[in-house]
Write a protein that holds these residues in place. Structure first.
Motif, short mmCIF file in Angstrom:
data_model
loop_
_atom_site.label_atom_id
_atom_site.label_comp_id
_atom_site.label_asym_id
_atom_site.label_seq_id
_atom_site.Cartn_x
_atom_site.Cartn_y
_atom_site.Cartn_z
N VAL A 157 -9.88 -2.10 1.33
CA VAL A 157 -8.69 -3.05 1.35
C VAL A 157 -9.23 -4.39 0.53
N VAL A 158 -8.51 -4.59 -0.56
CA VAL A 158 -8.98 -5.54 -1.67
C VAL A 158 -7.96 -6.84 -1.64
N LEU A 159 -8.66 -8.11 -1.84
CA LEU A 159 -7.84 -9.12 -2.02
C LEU A 159 -8.02 -9.98 -3.34
N GLY A 160 -7.06 -10.41 -3.83
CA GLY A 160 -7.35 -11.00 -5.27
C GLY A 160 -8.38 -12.05 -5.33
N LYS A 161 -9.19 -12.09 -6.28
CA LYS A 161 -10.32 -13.02 -6.18
C LYS A 161 -9.88 -14.41 -6.24
N HIS A 179 0.90 -1.41 -0.06
CA HIS A 179 -0.14 -0.12 0.16
C HIS A 179 0.93 1.26 -0.18
N LEU A 180 0.27 2.38 -0.03
CA LEU A 180 0.94 3.78 -0.23
C LEU A 180 1.51 4.62 0.86
N VAL A 181 0.67 4.17 2.10
CA VAL A 181 1.05 5.05 3.35
C VAL A 181 2.26 4.69 4.11
N ASN A 182 2.48 5.36 5.00
CA ASN A 182 3.57 5.06 5.97
C ASN A 182 3.28 4.34 7.17
N GLU A 183 4.23 3.88 7.88
CA GLU A 183 3.90 2.75 9.17
C GLU A 183 3.10 3.48 10.18
N GLU A 184 3.14 4.87 10.22
CA GLU A 184 2.20 5.28 11.15
C GLU A 184 0.96 5.80 10.90
N HIS A 185 0.66 5.67 9.72
CA HIS A 185 -0.66 5.88 9.27
C HIS A 185 -1.81 4.74 9.72
N MET A 186 -3.01 5.13 9.97
CA MET A 186 -3.83 4.34 10.56
C MET A 186 -4.35 3.20 9.55
N TRP A 187 -4.12 3.45 8.29
CA TRP A 187 -4.53 2.60 7.42
C TRP A 187 -3.46 1.18 7.36
N HIS A 188 -2.18 1.64 7.66
CA HIS A 188 -1.25 0.65 7.86
C HIS A 188 -1.49 -0.14 9.34
N ARG A 189 -1.77 0.74 10.30
CA ARG A 189 -1.83 0.11 11.48
C ARG A 189 -3.39 -0.83 11.49
N THR A 190 -4.21 -0.61 10.85
CA THR A 190 -5.35 -1.38 10.61
C THR A 190 -4.83 -2.81 9.80
N ALA A 191 -4.06 -2.47 8.68
CA ALA A 191 -3.47 -3.69 8.06
C ALA A 191 -2.82 -4.69 8.86
N VAL A 192 -1.77 -3.83 9.89
CA VAL A 192 -1.17 -4.70 10.83
C VAL A 192 -2.08 -5.57 11.72
N ALA A 239 -12.64 -17.61 7.88
CA ALA A 239 -11.68 -17.12 8.80
C ALA A 239 -11.31 -15.50 8.38
N VAL A 240 -11.13 -15.68 7.13
CA VAL A 240 -10.42 -14.20 6.40
C VAL A 240 -11.38 -13.41 6.41
N LEU A 241 -12.94 -13.75 6.31
CA LEU A 241 -13.85 -12.66 6.15
C LEU A 241 -14.32 -12.32 7.62
N GLU A 242 -14.26 -13.28 8.57
CA GLU A 242 -14.38 -12.78 10.02
C GLU A 242 -13.38 -11.77 10.47
N ALA A 243 -12.07 -11.86 10.00
CA ALA A 243 -10.88 -11.06 10.27
C ALA A 243 -11.21 -9.78 9.80
N GLN A 261 -12.63 -4.11 10.14
CA GLN A 261 -13.39 -2.92 9.94
C GLN A 261 -14.04 -2.22 11.01
N GLN A 262 -14.26 -2.82 12.33
CA GLN A 262 -14.57 -2.22 13.65
C GLN A 262 -13.58 -1.42 13.94
N TYR A 263 -12.13 -2.09 13.94
CA TYR A 263 -10.99 -1.21 14.17
C TYR A 263 -10.59 -0.18 13.58
N ALA A 264 -10.86 -0.15 12.08
CA ALA A 264 -10.63 1.08 11.16
C ALA A 264 -11.57 2.13 11.60
N ASP A 265 -12.73 1.73 11.71
CA ASP A 265 -13.78 2.79 12.14
C ASP A 265 -13.37 3.58 13.44
#
Length: 325
Positions: free
Chosen positions: A238-242, A33-46, A255-259, A264-268
């Motif tokens: 956040v997209v995953l290859g079909k 992705h494009l953002v740095n490690e401090e950004h909320m998108w990255h922290r949500t990805a983690v 399991a992936v969909l549950e995660a 989503q809740q964490y991102a919000d």
């Protein structure tokens, strides 16, 4: 010979995102992705990666590559389609394949963040999502609300006339380009990773982004004003290859969909906690917030420009968004 065959098998599986650990296979996904490690998108990805690992008992591991380490957004999407990457964060750029994705960030389409969230979770959002799955070949898992996009510059902008001739960096989004051309700017399409240097060297005069990305990219070092145009409210998925998703057995898919639902809740939560702080952080870094912007004048010109370039199908969706209560 047996030793050579075993080494070859391990290498081969590694190429296809599978590691062999003892007798058990582990799937390894690349998330760029494009953002740095401090950004909320990255922290949500983690957080998402941790949840996936936990819920699949370690059978799926997600390795994250921030700061466009895997490539620019479109490049990573192409890599996902080819199977050499697996996940990314994307929004309106997916209109290159799925035209309805243009409405994810159409200028002045949404009245507010609440209006946008309602659209994402309505039939409108479902319709856009389905076209992305079918035409881009990726599955939207969860989304990030985006704060409104604002124009940064080294002179204050109050009305459309103030941007005439302004060399303005834009992402590769045709609706953005047409909207800013209509108010007299000179759009320059470039990757986000190139923006700081281009501003520093005077290649461009201005750019537009939400407060969080302005701060995380340190644009306060090369821009003086944030002009509150709020010309785009939208979201990214956040997209995953079909193919990657469909290759999983049902238990791992679940399991992936549950995660993703928990991510989503964490991102919000992060969005509503942190977005209000970025404006103040920019003020503390010396930026001047210009709230004296004639948004209605920008809205009128940009909306008319957008409507002229939309296809009939896109225009119908644009109208449905505006009519959504």
């Amino acid at each position: 010979m047996r030793r050579f065959s075993l080494i070859f098998l391990v290498v081969l599986l590694g190429v296809f995102g599978v590691c062999v650990l003892g007798a058990e296979a582990k799937i390894v996904w690349k998330f760029g992705h494009l953002v740095n490690e401090e950004h909320m998108w990255h922290r949500t990805a983690v957080k998402f990666a941790e949840l996936v690992k936990e819920k699949t008992n370690g059978e799926i591991e997600i390795v994250i590559y921030p700061n466009e380490q895997l490539g620019k957004e479109i490049e990573v999407l192409t890599m996902i389609q080819a199977g050499t990457a697996d996940l990314t964060i994307s929004g309106e750029s997916m209109q290159n394949w799925a035209p309805k994705a243009a409405l994810i960030a159409a200028p002045y389409a949404f009245k507010s963040i609440d209006h946008m969230v309602k659209a994402v979770n309505s039939d409108i959002g479902h319709e856009i999502r389905q076209e992305i799955i079918e035409k881009v070949g990726v599955i939207p898992l969860y989304y990030h609300i985006r704060a409104p996009r604002n124009l940064t510059s080294n002179k204050p902008v109050h009305k459309p006339e103030d941007v005439r001739g302004l060399r303005l960096r834009l992402p590769n989004v045709p609706l953005f380009v047409e909207a800013w051309k209509a108010v007299g700017a000179s759009p320059q399409v470039m990757a986000f990773s190139e923006v700081f240097t281009a501003l520093q060297q005077g290649v461009i005069d201005a750019q537009e982004n939400p407060y969080d990305l302005i701060y995380n990219a340190s644009l306060y070092e090369v821009q003086k004003y944030v002009n509150e145009t709020e010309h785009v409210i939208g979201w990214v998925w956040v997209v995953l290859g079909k193919k990657q998703f469909e290759s999983l057995p049902k238990n791992l898919q679940d399991a992936v969909l549950e995660a993703a639902r928990e991510a989503q809740q964490y991102a919000d939560l992060l969005f509503w906690q942190e977005i209000p702080t970025f404006k103040q952080k920019l003020i503390e870094k010396g930026m001047v917030i210009n709230s004296d912007v004639d948004k209605e004048a920008f809205r009128k010109i940009m909306s008319e420009a957008v409507e002229k370039v939309l296809t009939p199908e896109q225009a119908a969706l644009y109208k449905r968004i505006q009519e959504l209560e």
